[in-house]
Write a protein that holds these residues in place. Structure first.
Motif, mmCIF file in Angstrom:
data_model
loop_
_atom_site.group_PDB
_atom_site.id
_atom_site.type_symbol
_atom_site.label_atom_id
_atom_site.label_comp_id
_atom_site.label_asym_id
_atom_site.label_seq_id
_atom_site.Cartn_x
_atom_site.Cartn_y
_atom_site.Cartn_z
ATOM 1 N N ARG A 158 -4.255 9.503 -11.526
ATOM 2 C CA ARG A 158 -5.163 9.147 -10.258
ATOM 3 C C ARG A 158 -6.229 10.080 -10.398
ATOM 4 O O ARG A 158 -5.829 11.399 -10.543
ATOM 5 C CB ARG A 158 -4.433 9.036 -8.963
ATOM 6 C CG ARG A 158 -3.345 7.820 -9.127
ATOM 7 C CD ARG A 158 -2.158 7.884 -8.030
ATOM 8 N NE ARG A 158 -1.335 7.148 -7.747
ATOM 9 C CZ ARG A 158 -0.381 7.003 -7.343
ATOM 10 N NH1 ARG A 158 0.052 8.258 -6.804
ATOM 11 N NH2 ARG A 158 0.446 5.909 -7.074
ATOM 12 N N MET A 200 -2.149 -5.725 -12.398
ATOM 13 C CA MET A 200 -2.162 -6.054 -11.202
ATOM 14 C C MET A 200 -3.168 -5.242 -10.474
ATOM 15 O O MET A 200 -2.800 -3.846 -10.691
ATOM 16 C CB MET A 200 -0.888 -6.239 -10.279
ATOM 17 C CG MET A 200 -1.196 -6.664 -8.962
ATOM 18 S SD MET A 200 0.578 -6.755 -8.129
ATOM 19 C CE MET A 200 1.452 -8.171 -8.739
ATOM 20 N N GLN A 202 -6.697 -4.164 -7.466
ATOM 21 C CA GLN A 202 -7.295 -4.255 -6.051
ATOM 22 C C GLN A 202 -8.662 -3.333 -6.088
ATOM 23 O O GLN A 202 -8.534 -2.246 -6.861
ATOM 24 C CB GLN A 202 -6.332 -3.744 -4.985
ATOM 25 C CG GLN A 202 -6.686 -3.889 -3.684
ATOM 26 C CD GLN A 202 -6.417 -5.545 -3.595
ATOM 27 O OE1 GLN A 202 -5.765 -6.148 -4.215
ATOM 28 N NE2 GLN A 202 -7.095 -5.897 -2.224
ATOM 29 N N ASN A 204 -10.359 -1.009 -3.270
ATOM 30 C CA ASN A 204 -10.045 -0.631 -1.828
ATOM 31 C C ASN A 204 -11.440 -0.182 -1.370
ATOM 32 O O ASN A 204 -11.622 -0.051 -0.137
ATOM 33 C CB ASN A 204 -8.889 0.384 -1.855
ATOM 34 C CG ASN A 204 -7.685 -0.207 -1.911
ATOM 35 O OD1 ASN A 204 -7.131 -1.017 -0.702
ATOM 36 N ND2 ASN A 204 -6.813 -0.225 -3.003
ATOM 37 N N THR A 216 -7.861 0.488 -8.047
ATOM 38 C CA THR A 216 -6.351 0.621 -7.833
ATOM 39 C C THR A 216 -5.733 -0.252 -8.644
ATOM 40 O O THR A 216 -5.778 -1.481 -8.553
ATOM 41 C CB THR A 216 -5.748 0.369 -6.251
ATOM 42 O OG1 THR A 216 -6.806 1.019 -5.386
ATOM 43 C CG2 THR A 216 -4.528 0.598 -6.170
ATOM 44 N N ILE A 218 -1.969 -1.265 -11.304
ATOM 45 C CA ILE A 218 -0.624 -1.108 -11.985
ATOM 46 C C ILE A 218 -0.736 -1.990 -13.295
ATOM 47 O O ILE A 218 -0.948 -3.270 -13.075
ATOM 48 C CB ILE A 218 0.585 -1.398 -11.217
ATOM 49 C CG1 ILE A 218 0.425 -0.497 -10.040
ATOM 50 C CG2 ILE A 218 1.754 -1.033 -12.097
ATOM 51 C CD1 ILE A 218 1.708 -0.828 -9.207
ATOM 52 N N LYS A 236 -8.684 7.410 -6.253
ATOM 53 C CA LYS A 236 -8.817 8.017 -5.195
ATOM 54 C C LYS A 236 -7.253 8.684 -4.536
ATOM 55 O O LYS A 236 -6.534 7.885 -3.721
ATOM 56 C CB LYS A 236 -9.278 7.387 -3.924
ATOM 57 C CG LYS A 236 -9.747 8.016 -2.658
ATOM 58 C CD LYS A 236 -10.280 7.390 -1.619
ATOM 59 C CE LYS A 236 -10.506 8.045 -0.414
ATOM 60 N NZ LYS A 236 -10.760 7.080 0.784
ATOM 61 N N PHE A 239 -5.513 14.190 -2.584
ATOM 62 C CA PHE A 239 -4.825 15.756 -2.619
ATOM 63 C C PHE A 239 -5.333 16.386 -3.990
ATOM 64 O O PHE A 239 -4.962 17.423 -4.106
ATOM 65 C CB PHE A 239 -3.451 15.644 -2.502
ATOM 66 C CG PHE A 239 -2.711 14.436 -3.169
ATOM 67 C CD1 PHE A 239 -2.416 14.879 -4.668
ATOM 68 C CD2 PHE A 239 -2.592 13.028 -2.919
ATOM 69 C CE1 PHE A 239 -1.938 13.717 -5.229
ATOM 70 C CE2 PHE A 239 -2.021 12.152 -3.678
ATOM 71 C CZ PHE A 239 -1.653 12.767 -5.181
ATOM 72 N N SER D 151 -2.293 2.064 -0.254
ATOM 73 C CA SER D 151 -2.741 1.026 -1.142
ATOM 74 C C SER D 151 -1.780 0.789 -2.312
ATOM 75 O O SER D 151 -1.894 -0.183 -3.118
ATOM 76 C CB SER D 151 -3.970 1.802 -1.932
ATOM 77 O OG SER D 151 -3.506 3.030 -2.533
ATOM 78 N N MET D 152 -0.955 1.880 -2.467
ATOM 79 C CA MET D 152 0.273 1.554 -3.688
ATOM 80 C C MET D 152 1.377 1.988 -3.118
ATOM 81 O O MET D 152 1.580 3.150 -2.383
ATOM 82 C CB MET D 152 -0.201 2.289 -4.850
ATOM 83 C CG MET D 152 -1.369 2.056 -5.470
ATOM 84 S SD MET D 152 -1.767 3.102 -7.058
ATOM 85 C CE MET D 152 -0.984 2.138 -8.334
ATOM 86 N N ILE D 228 -0.354 -2.862 -3.640
ATOM 87 C CA ILE D 228 0.423 -3.419 -4.642
ATOM 88 C C ILE D 228 1.594 -2.264 -4.859
ATOM 89 O O ILE D 228 1.580 -1.080 -4.398
ATOM 90 C CB ILE D 228 -0.654 -3.410 -6.069
ATOM 91 C CG1 ILE D 228 -1.176 -2.157 -6.197
ATOM 92 C CG2 ILE D 228 -1.530 -4.462 -5.919
ATOM 93 C CD1 ILE D 228 -2.338 -2.266 -7.493
ATOM 94 N N CYS D 229 2.604 -3.085 -5.404
ATOM 95 C CA CYS D 229 3.877 -2.264 -5.284
ATOM 96 C C CYS D 229 4.576 -2.359 -6.602
ATOM 97 O O CYS D 229 4.794 -3.582 -7.096
ATOM 98 C CB CYS D 229 4.851 -2.965 -4.312
ATOM 99 S SG CYS D 229 6.399 -2.201 -4.131
ATOM 100 N N LEU D 248 0.920 5.629 -1.930
ATOM 101 C CA LEU D 248 -0.331 6.463 -1.957
ATOM 102 C C LEU D 248 -1.306 5.845 -0.870
ATOM 103 O O LEU D 248 -1.210 4.586 -1.104
ATOM 104 C CB LEU D 248 -1.074 6.248 -3.392
ATOM 105 C CG LEU D 248 -2.495 6.573 -3.584
ATOM 106 C CD1 LEU D 248 -2.488 8.407 -3.554
ATOM 107 C CD2 LEU D 248 -3.225 6.183 -4.671
#
Lengths: 342, 342, 342, 342
Positions: A158, A200, A202, A204, A216, A218, A236, A239, D151-152, D228-229, D248
């Motif tokens: 990330r 999968m 997304q 954001n 985002t 996976i 994003k 941290f 988001s995740m 998404i998970c 996240l």
């Protein structure tokens, strides 16, 4: 008395004086290579970088590099020019280091690889993370059988913040631009090839969504040897750069945390806390970049095989394209589907 | 058919219904002992605590406990009464668990131990930390030779905030009140006796200074077997109870961190942080208190030797008194100096 | 057209081509200084090191360095020659970087400092740990009031294995050779001076005992501002270089762990484990050495004050001598006792 | 004077005296509930467990529990009987705690929920992990907006070793037996519903493969709210129970590590190591089981809503069935497909 001759340093030419070009210039100096010439078509970039790194010749024209009396070329031009520059360098019998990705087209990549093979030169692709101490140690743990037969692999990757939207537009999309490093890492660690990909994802960030990209994701990979792998991507992670790997095997697991600038812990009435991890790739992978150049020099000056060659570039690209298709069609996609298209 | 009889639970009497008395009441219930009676002279404490913990008899008078039909007495009275209560319990042939310290006078402690020995009952002193999972594991590491021959030991022992100044006044001073636990821990872990003590200390809290006590100290111990040990004390570690140990040996080291209520890490743009460690002894040592009572019950119902007897109470006191003298006279003090005085 | 002139690199001469001399040579190259000459009286060391680091002149004679056309001298000769070399360099109006300790005699140190002051050159002492990222961050935490007013400081400083016994013999003893770094660290972090010193020590290695030295020690420091500090030393922490600091303040605490070569954790049926921390000073402090030279170059080429001057060398020495006396006489020793002797 | 009456303890009946039945018996005692009766059809299990936990009545017949003068029933019978027992308990107007899963058929589950609703009793499902301190803290971090908009989400859930193959055969398969906890955790943490499920899996254990089940899986969930998970499952993490979560969000991330029996670190010449994490659910979730029963008692004795009701049981089951279908057909599956089938 040839033995009394010192080893002749590798003479290289650098194409592209942008951020990554300068990173490599610095590393090349550290590892004792001599940069004979730099080319960059933009403004006075070539001259400026030449001044900064003590490079004696500069040009606006990449062809001046190919024709120079050098052993190897470092290609840090925009992605759209990578393949063309590889082909040209191969023609001039120079060894080649090229930044990732080679191209977004498998056919173009195959063509570049063929040119390299025909010329008998060496081509190394800039998958710098393979030279990171953490990931190298994980590879070692797997190779040394510290965790037995691997069954699962997770790559967390990330960025701290999204790139400028202008960059996103020409980036080739998240999977070709960012996940491509993770695809290479998965292949590197498992030492095998992927059969099937499912993604999968997304958006954001509305700006990223507006240009048709995602931020985002996976991505699941099923390897031919049965390993299942998940790659976690985000543009994003506020941290800091989040670069971790975890593998589960029949005899244990191995994982690595992020790298922090210090080991200091501050405990107050509010919390027990550390400073943030290293912010981004320039901070996190500086040592890896040096090691990468060290390896390239070694490869160019010995019979050693290339550790990350053109094939690695093509296979990672195929995975990115499979992920793109999986996302577009919302189904698992076999890598062979993409390979046949090329 | 005696074999068909279930094991009879240990019947105990509790003297003192304050904070620690209630902790032990709860633990005793958990480990299956029966509290037959509680005594506390203050207001309606005895009755209230009896109600809370389902104790059938209560009294304002400790002598009612000694005369009750019980196997053992748990002494949680103020320190000034500990020795007297031990002697009385011994006379009545009850086994005894007594909170630390037995007394601030070595002669009084010796007298109490003699009464116990004469009566042939068992006496266990409330050095609860020996039953903490962390410290027990460190002891095990030393015993199992995981770190070789120990050369250095460090005990960090800091409270989150100073007690009320009224308590400080009657506490016997930092070394007798607080460090006494650490003196016992040092003896427990090293399994030997101390030759010499040196203390360096400071009052950072003006209220504590005003009553002639200190709140910040380092005590050095030199063991007869050559181990050197430093104990770090403070009355004020604002982040929470700071209870750590580290030992260095010829084959390695062993240490333990504090215990947190959870393993959760929150990473934000500011920091990577955890919740504070467990706040104070009631949070940190609750499991140890249960284990301690379990052990006391085991000791009272079998031939097992007492793991922390009167001797442990006396030796820890001697170290505290030596530290007091070292501080007063600013010189290293031999433990034998104090022993001879008793 | 002065603006078009590049900044002239610092020209230095290096005295001593041993281990630390080579470390500095490498750092000096990294930070852009030019090593004009190296001197070393032993065999062909000067010539060899000159070859390795591209130094154009070499000599067996330190005086050739002092007379060379250079701006500064880096003194890496044996301790016995440090003061003499400082005085000589000062006479020749060269800035000076000198390894620690300056000398084992306070009078000799004072004389060297006077020569430097008289000559108006700059003298920086090689307390490299001040430039370590961990300790710099701890200093910052204290300076920024992240933990309030400091009350306690602990410095853990342990080598992985003892030096050769021939070195121990001439080392000046543990406190002058090894603890001297910790004395400087304590002064650096607290920003004040020590009033009193107490040392407790032991020899666990019979060879070290045989030559009259110790290998295990705890040194207590009482600062004038009330801070109490303990330094934990050992010549043998078999798991690797143990370099940690912890400070307790009125608003919290700050500490740092050791640095590991990677963040990888391997979990198996036996344990959850990491690779060992960095082995010794060359591994742990390589970045600090570079920063140190960077700082020296900055100091020599600007008006910047020296961050670690001759005074720092003298004060650390006084603390080492006080520790020696404390150990010899088994009593706390005031630093002023030693200062008066000088 | 009703106010002077103490609160009457909850009277419960326990169906099933197997491993989890005993865990709940112990927890119920800890939280002050009275177990009036236990039923178990197997051998003398009911009588034995009654003896162990001081339960006055026992029976081979669950109907004796439903008819007893009790407030609530704890159903720990085999899964095949759960729904039937729920319906029966509801008929007898008892509150119900039932182990997961309610049943493998959504229709049966819906029927049981209807019976509960019609009877106006309360039904709580045994998703014990919601009461674990780590996961509760992660939920809190999300609820308190410590990490912004999520988001995740990643849930790592691995057993230390596979169950006996006889158990695997009747377990309902990995997703219904093991992942069902993770499906509930995902819904709990995100506070929303899942739209689509994709599963990638493998059998690494030939015995598990032989009975048509899998032991290694990654399940992806896409929530309606865009989260998404990924859920990572394995039947074999040899280092111990691997139970971690990471989320996240737009403002940061939160994660938890495993729980170890102590905080002790041993450093030797070989490694820096800790003891293994808690071995399995009985070790890891013992506190959570107590909290769960505490919550059930609270729910039965007040107007408090049930924190994990029948709906939670049904939704987790739907996700498991969707994962089964995804695996069978190698495609993403919408949860609504399964709901419609019920």
């Amino acid at each position: 008395m040839p033995n009394s001759d010192p080893i002749k340093p590798l003479r290289v030419g650098l194409i592209g004086g942008g951020r990554i070009g300068k990173v490599h210039a610095q590393s090349l100096k550290r590892v004792g290579a001599v940069i004979e010439i730099i080319a960059d078509p933009v403004g006075d970039v070539a001259e400026t970088v030449a001044g900064e790194y003590g490079i004696s010749k500069w040009s606006k024209n990449a062809s001046d590099v190919f024709c120079a009396d050098i052993d190897a070329v470092i290609i840090c031009s925009p992605t759209a020019l990578h393949a063309e520059h590889i082909v040209e360098a191969a023609k001039h019998k120079k060894h080649i280091f090229c930044e990732k990705p080679i191209d977004f087209s498998v056919a173009v990549v195959n063509n570049a690889i063929k040119a390299v093979d025909d010329a008998g030169v060496k081509l190394m692709i800039g998958f710098n993370r393979r030279f990171d101490a953490n990931f190298a140690r994980i590879k070692q743990a797997i190779n040394r059988d510290e965790i037995g037969k691997v069954s699962m692999l997770r790559i967390t990757s990330r960025d701290p913040s999204p790139p400028p939207i202008e960059y996103v537009k020409v980036s080739g999309g998240l999977f070709c631009d960012m996940t491509i490093h993770d695809f290479d890492m998965a292949r590197f660690l498992i030492g095998g090839e992927v059969e099937e990909v499912y993604a999968m994802a997304q958006s954001n960030d509305p700006n990223i969504e507006a240009v048709g990209d995602i931020d985002t994701a996976i991505v699941l990979l099923k390897f031919h040897n049965g390993v299942i792998c998940n790659i976690e991507n985000s543009r994003k992670a506020v941290f800091g750069y989040d670069q971790r790997v975890e593998a589960l095997g029949s005899k244990g697991s191995v994982n690595c945390g992020n790298i922090h600038p210090n080991q200091v812990v501050v405990s107050t009435q509010e919390s027990v806390r550390r400073d943030l991890p290293l912010y981004f790739f320039l901070e996190r992978y500086m040592d890896a970049y040096v090691k990468e150049m060290e390896e390239f020099v070694r490869v160019c000056t010995t019979d050693a095989p290339v550790p990350v060659g053109g094939d690695a570039g093509r296979e990672a690209l195929l995975l990115a394209l499979a992920a793109n298709r999986s996302l577009a069609e919302n189904r698992p996609v076999k890598v062979e589907e993409l390979r046949k298209l090329a």
